[in-house]
Design an enzyme around this catalytic site. Structure first.
Site, PDB file in Angstrom:
ATOM      1  N   ASP A 138       0.833  -1.199   0.000  1.00 24.30           N
ATOM      2  CA  ASP A 138       0.000   0.000   0.000  1.00 24.30           C
ATOM      3  C   ASP A 138       0.873   1.257   0.000  1.00 24.30           C
ATOM      4  O   ASP A 138       1.713   1.432   0.894  1.00 24.30           O
ATOM      5  CB  ASP A 138      -0.896  -0.035   1.255  1.00 24.30           C
ATOM      6  CG  ASP A 138      -2.117   0.858   1.103  1.00 24.30           C
ATOM      7  OD1 ASP A 138      -2.157   1.678   0.172  1.00 24.30           O
ATOM      8  OD2 ASP A 138      -3.032   0.736   1.938  1.00 24.30           O
ATOM      9  N   CYS A 195      -5.955   4.036  -3.825  1.00 27.48           N
ATOM     10  CA  CYS A 195      -6.207   2.688  -3.285  1.00 27.48           C
ATOM     11  C   CYS A 195      -7.407   1.973  -3.896  1.00 27.48           C
ATOM     12  O   CYS A 195      -7.260   0.944  -4.544  1.00 27.48           O
ATOM     13  CB  CYS A 195      -6.431   2.762  -1.779  1.00 27.48           C
ATOM     14  SG  CYS A 195      -5.081   3.502  -0.877  1.00 27.48           S
ATOM     15  N   HIS A 232     -11.139  -2.422   1.157  1.00 28.17           N
ATOM     16  CA  HIS A 232     -11.335  -1.072   0.595  1.00 28.17           C
ATOM     17  C   HIS A 232     -12.092  -1.065  -0.728  1.00 28.17           C
ATOM     18  O   HIS A 232     -11.866  -0.193  -1.577  1.00 28.17           O
ATOM     19  CB  HIS A 232      -9.985  -0.346   0.438  1.00 28.17           C
ATOM     20  CG  HIS A 232     -10.128   1.144   0.588  1.00 28.17           C
ATOM     21  ND1 HIS A 232      -9.137   2.034   0.277  1.00 28.17           N
ATOM     22  CD2 HIS A 232     -11.187   1.894   0.988  1.00 28.17           C
ATOM     23  CE1 HIS A 232      -9.561   3.262   0.493  1.00 28.17           C
ATOM     24  NE2 HIS A 232     -10.800   3.207   0.923  1.00 28.17           N
ATOM     25  N   ASN A 240      -0.377   2.057  -5.693  1.00 26.74           N
ATOM     26  CA  ASN A 240      -0.258   3.384  -6.322  1.00 26.74           C
ATOM     27  C   ASN A 240       1.110   3.946  -5.971  1.00 26.74           C
ATOM     28  O   ASN A 240       1.872   3.318  -5.232  1.00 26.74           O
ATOM     29  CB  ASN A 240      -1.391   4.337  -5.884  1.00 26.74           C
ATOM     30  CG  ASN A 240      -1.641   4.378  -4.397  1.00 26.74           C
ATOM     31  OD1 ASN A 240      -2.685   3.961  -3.924  1.00 26.74           O
ATOM     32  ND2 ASN A 240      -0.686   4.862  -3.630  1.00 26.74           N
TER      33      ASN A 240
END
Ligand SMILES: *[C@@H]1O[C@H](CO)[C@@H](O)[C@H](O)[C@H]1NC(C)=O
Ligand SMILES: *[C@@H]1O[C@H](CO)[C@@H](O)[C@H](O)[C@H]1NC(C)=O
Ligand SMILES: *[C@@H]1O[C@H](CO)[C@@H](O)[C@H](O)[C@H]1NC(C)=O
Ligand SMILES: *[C@@H]1O[C@H](CO)[C@@H](O)[C@H](O)[C@H]1NC(C)=O
Length: 518
Positions: A36, A74, A130, A284
């Site tokens: 992440d 995300c 998410h 990302n």
């Protein structure tokens, strides 16, 4: 006659049984590790000052993907990973899913674990979801995963597993637990550091797995997203890093690197490794506000500059035909669904039209990528929630009106970017456009950081100019016209944006946990 028929059907049965066992033997175990907010300059093999011996070694024996793209945020990246489709096609082109928003990846989308399950895989997920959770049908266990252990929102405390989030309609900020075992709230893990908690769970899944059945394990680590929290032992080697945030971040990366090492060691110890395809990817670009770095790339997470979308990624597997190679072929996170689906022998006929490509021959054999074009995104509602200081140069409509590109049909004040071959076109305000200096170096050592004023349409030759320093839109008007026409076509195919207001019923109360409320 009867005897002949029996013989015939026995032969057919034998054939089917044989076919099934051959087929099963060919289905590799698939382990997908998603980091992440892990930045371009934060992996050892990109000459970072952060040490990642496990990632370096694994990728050196596999294939490093050096022209690999993810989404700038995300939820969108995870959405494309799970659906194989651009986010303009799921109504999720704008931002992330906030804890109180009543939506999730549309339920009519067929997700990667569902495809895997259909062809006999055991499917397990550990970590950050998410992708929406306002109702139970949105949960990972209802969307193809046999088991789930992790958290449903975008970020939280690494030790308490508590997420604090404002609930605007109630005029309060609520802090509540976000950790689940399957669909149940998981208590009893307070004080256990997330990176260790999640990797230990992944290890226990591997240890319990029956090796005769193909395994699909999706490990979405919390590392290395903010908040900057890490046990002291991981920070100790980094006393030479003077910046406080960068030092803590480096420790978090080291913990993550160790977690990846532990997971792969377990695959080896359990005899699964020879039949495993392991993918490592970031979701990302790095967040420079929280210790991350994408040097020498421009921009950061939340922007369409290379710093937001060019991702760290590699594949490690004894099943690769060529190992120890670097791939410079264009590959995107939406390509994993058709690629891994192909390896699993899964059918993609039940999915909606895919935007991803099967890139297995590109990765494994070094063939040219079937992907010639890549839509980074089109988001007419874009705002930079953390604009870089003094640099928010949102383009006004006045600048755009009268612009010679208006004839293309595409509204060039919209935040959008598209790539074809070496060309990348950006329109509207792409987000924070700074070249952040290399960590530990000041600006003057890192090359010029001043940019020309932004224009509503900019064109870069990414192969020659990966740092996006020289806008060549004036030199190549035909390329610009073509890319604008492609954006125009994509925009016509886009679903309406789904970005609902917060639902106050999300409130878990003072003692509850974040989770489905509808
Ligand atoms: C919101 O809460 C704050 C602090 O409790 C209070 O000062 C403010 O008046 C409240 N606003 C509204 C609109 O209720
Ligand atoms: C990796 O495994 C070692 C040995 O079991 C353990 O001490 C360590 O905590 C693990 N690291 C992580 C990040 O899980
Ligand atoms: C062009 O897009 C901008 C940004 O989304 C929007 O504010 C504006 O209304 C659009 N203009 C037209 C003519 O549609
Ligand atoms: C930047 O680094 C150079 C070389 O180390 C040094 O000479 C210069 O004074 C530094 N500038 C600033 C503003 O710190």
């Amino acid at each position: 006659m009867a005897a002949g028929q029996t013989r015939y059907s026995l032969a057919v049965t034998a054939l089917i049984v044989n076919f099934a066992s051959v087929f099963a033997a060919q289905q590799p175990h698939i382990v997908f590790i998603l980091a992440d907010d892990f930045g371009w300059y934060d992996v050892g093999y990109h000459s970072s000052e952060i040490r990642t011996p496990h990632l370096d070694r694994l990728s050196a024996g596999g294939v490093r993907l050096e022209n690999y793209y993810v989404q700038p945020l995300c939820s969108p990246s995870r959405n494309q990973l799970m659906t194989g489709r651009y986010q303009i096609h799921t109504g999720m082109q704008h931002q992330i899913i906030w804890p109180c928003q009543p939506y999730c990846v549309p339920l009519e989308e067929k997700l990667l674990p569902q495809l895997m399950k259909e062809v006999g895989y055991a499917t397990h997920m550990v970590g950050k979801w998410h992708l929406g959770m306002y109702k139970e049908d949105c949960l990972p266990t209802r969307r193809g995963f046999d088991t789930y252990f992790g958290y449903l929102t975008g970020s939280e405390d690494y030790y308490t597993h508590i997420r604090c989030s404002p609930i605007s309609a109630l005029n309060l900020t609520r802090c509540a637990l976000d950790l689940r075992e399957g669909e149940e709230v998981a208590t009893g893990y307070k004080g256990v550091y997330s990176t260790e908690l999640l990797s230990k769970r992944a290890i226990s899944i591997i240890e319990k797995h029956n090796p005769d059945k193909p395994l699909f394990l999706y490990v979405a680590l919390q590392a290395v997203h903010a908040p900057l929290q890490v046990p002291e032992r991981y920070v100790a080697p980094y006393t030479f890093i003077r910046d406080h945030d960068r030092r803590l971040y480096a420790g978090m990366v080291s913990a993550m690197d160790e977690a990846v090492g532990n997971i792969t060691r377990t695959l080896q110890q359990r005899g699964l490794w020879d039949d495993t395809v392991l993918v490592f990817s970031t979701d990302n670009g790095g967040q420079t506000l929280s210790g991350g770095s994408n040097w020498p790339l421009r921009g950061r997470k939340w922007s369409l500059w290379e710093g937001g979308v060019r991702g760290v990624g590699f594949v490690a597997s004894p099943l690769l035909k060529q190992t120890g190679t670097v791939s410079r072929e264009l590959i995107h996170i939406s390509d994993w669904l058709p690629t891994l689906g192909h390896l699993a022998g899964a059918s993609t006929t039940g999915t909606k039209p895919l935007d991803g490509f099967n890139v297995w021959d590109t990765i494994s054999k070094g063939f040219a990528s079937p992907r010639l074009e890549l839509l980074h995104n089109i988001d007419p509602l874009y705002i930079d929630i953390a604009p870089c200081p003094g640099r928010e140069r949102q383009l006004t409509l006045a600048q755009v009106v009268g612009d010679s590109w208006a004839k293309s049909g595409f509204n060039v004040s919209i935040h959008a970017a598209i790539r074809i071959l070496n060309w990348k076109l950006l329109t509207g305000y792409p987000g924070c456009d700074i070249w952040f200096p290399r960590p530990g170096h000041n600006g003057s050592e890192s090359g010029p950081s001043e940019a020309d004023p932004l224009k509503p349409v900019m064109l870069f030759d990414i192969e020659k100019d990966p740092e996006e320093r020289n806008d060549v839109s004036d030199q190549f008007p035909v390329v610009v016209d073509y890319l604008l026409s492609r954006l125009h076509q994509y925009q016509k195919s886009a679903s309406p944006i789904n970005f609902p207001d917060d639902d106050p019923r999300c409130d878990p109360g003072p003692t509850g946990a974040w989770g489905p409320w509808a």
